[in-house]
Write a protein that holds these residues in place. Sequence first.
Motif: not given
Length: 497
Positions: A15-19, A312-316
């Motif tokens: 979850x921390x990585x996602x935030x 750039x490859x990561x979808x928020x």
Amino acid sequence: MTFKIAIIGAGSVGFTKKLCSDILKVPEFAGIEIALTDINAHNLEMVQQIISRIVKVNNLPARVTATTDRREALKDARYIMNVVRIGGLEAFADDIRIPLKYGVDQCVGDTICAGGLMYAQRGIMAVLEFCKDIKEVSESGALLLNYANPMAMMTWAVIDHGGVNTVGLCHGVQNGHRQIAAALRVPMDEVDVICSGINHQTWYLDIRHQGRKVSQTELLAAFERHPTFSKQEKVRIDVLKRFGFYSTESNGHLSEYLPWYRKRPEEIQNWISMDDWIHGETGGYLRYTTENRNWFETDFPVFLEEAGKPLSDYQRTDEHASHILEALETGRTYRGHFNVKNGGIIKNLPTDCIIESPGFVDRFGINMIEGVTLPDACAATCNVSVSVQRMGMKAAISGDVDLLKQAVLHDPLVGAICTPEEVWQMVDELLVAQAQWLPQYAHAIPDAIERLKTPKVKTRDWAGAARLEVRSVEELRAAGTKKKAAEGHSLGTKVMG
């Protein structure tokens, strides 16, 4: 922009990585400071490596720090995110295990029911300590974004007793929104929703597909004919059929907030699906979190490697936090569903309770839409839970054992299963088992121990109606390989979930 964000409980690795990834996707936030803090130095060090790698790979000027000293992390922070689980998996296991001895079969146990109420007793005292530190060392007017469950009781306690500006955040509305679009077999961005109620009992009051109102009949038909949802969401579909409105919460979550679906062990299997924990498995979330912890410990190098991919490859994601911060700092308006004090926002829920309802965020803050009226059945269900939450929150603040027992007694599922004497003894057991995380009940623990020496009711050694064993990392790897193969095989015919 050079403000500071502190994350309490940052050892919640995924979850921390996602935030953090979401936040760092905002162009204006490239130079912020992210301060990670947790009582688990081992997890904290691993998370710092992951977030620092994201920053380095993307050549960002952001600063990442990690410390077990909470006040150091909070110093000068403008935003604080609370993602803690007080007591960890040890206390969580008791939240599930002990109620099972009295016939209370929970899937999650983190909102109300016996487990959720005990979770609040542990969490509220801790979050009030966080608030004390925030007021003393963080920026004046700092905003606490509370992701910790039980959402309503935690947020309620902070607003009434913590003295810190706060908002409660959950992803239930977004997940249900996504699922509704999948059931209708249309893209999510073509569907608009208005959802209101209390956290984990929020109701889709209005659903529009490209501006056209979706009727209850159409939505029900879509779920009943869906090859997957029709099997996984039996409780939600039944409630939709009887109430006329769909709930945000998963089948497993919703089934434990109501008195009708888990009270007879022989009938529980009729209402759940065992293909994934979230659909009703006994102690399903406990098993899932335990397996995830074990997996992370073993496969840390894999997680670190994944952190090396460019943003750039990561979808928020549609987690609220980054969007709220972006709106507050840049003025770009964000619409979401937030947990705040009611104060008349929902007209037929108590003014003092914590509601989850639509609002807009900009530089002026979080602005809620007022004047919502819930349908009678939805309001009735919410009001029962609000009464339980109010007692649970007050008990956590005061250390009032009688009030805690009254809260558990009035819980819908517990009340459908247990006698008053069983509730009193069950709470004694829970207090004794979790005494190390319950300082406000220190005065009551000796008496509870004495009472348990001569128990008044019999208990049983019961694993629940639908319990699965925790899988090893090797078993998870094998299952993951099989799942990927099955998903690849079905791609040709699978449409919108």
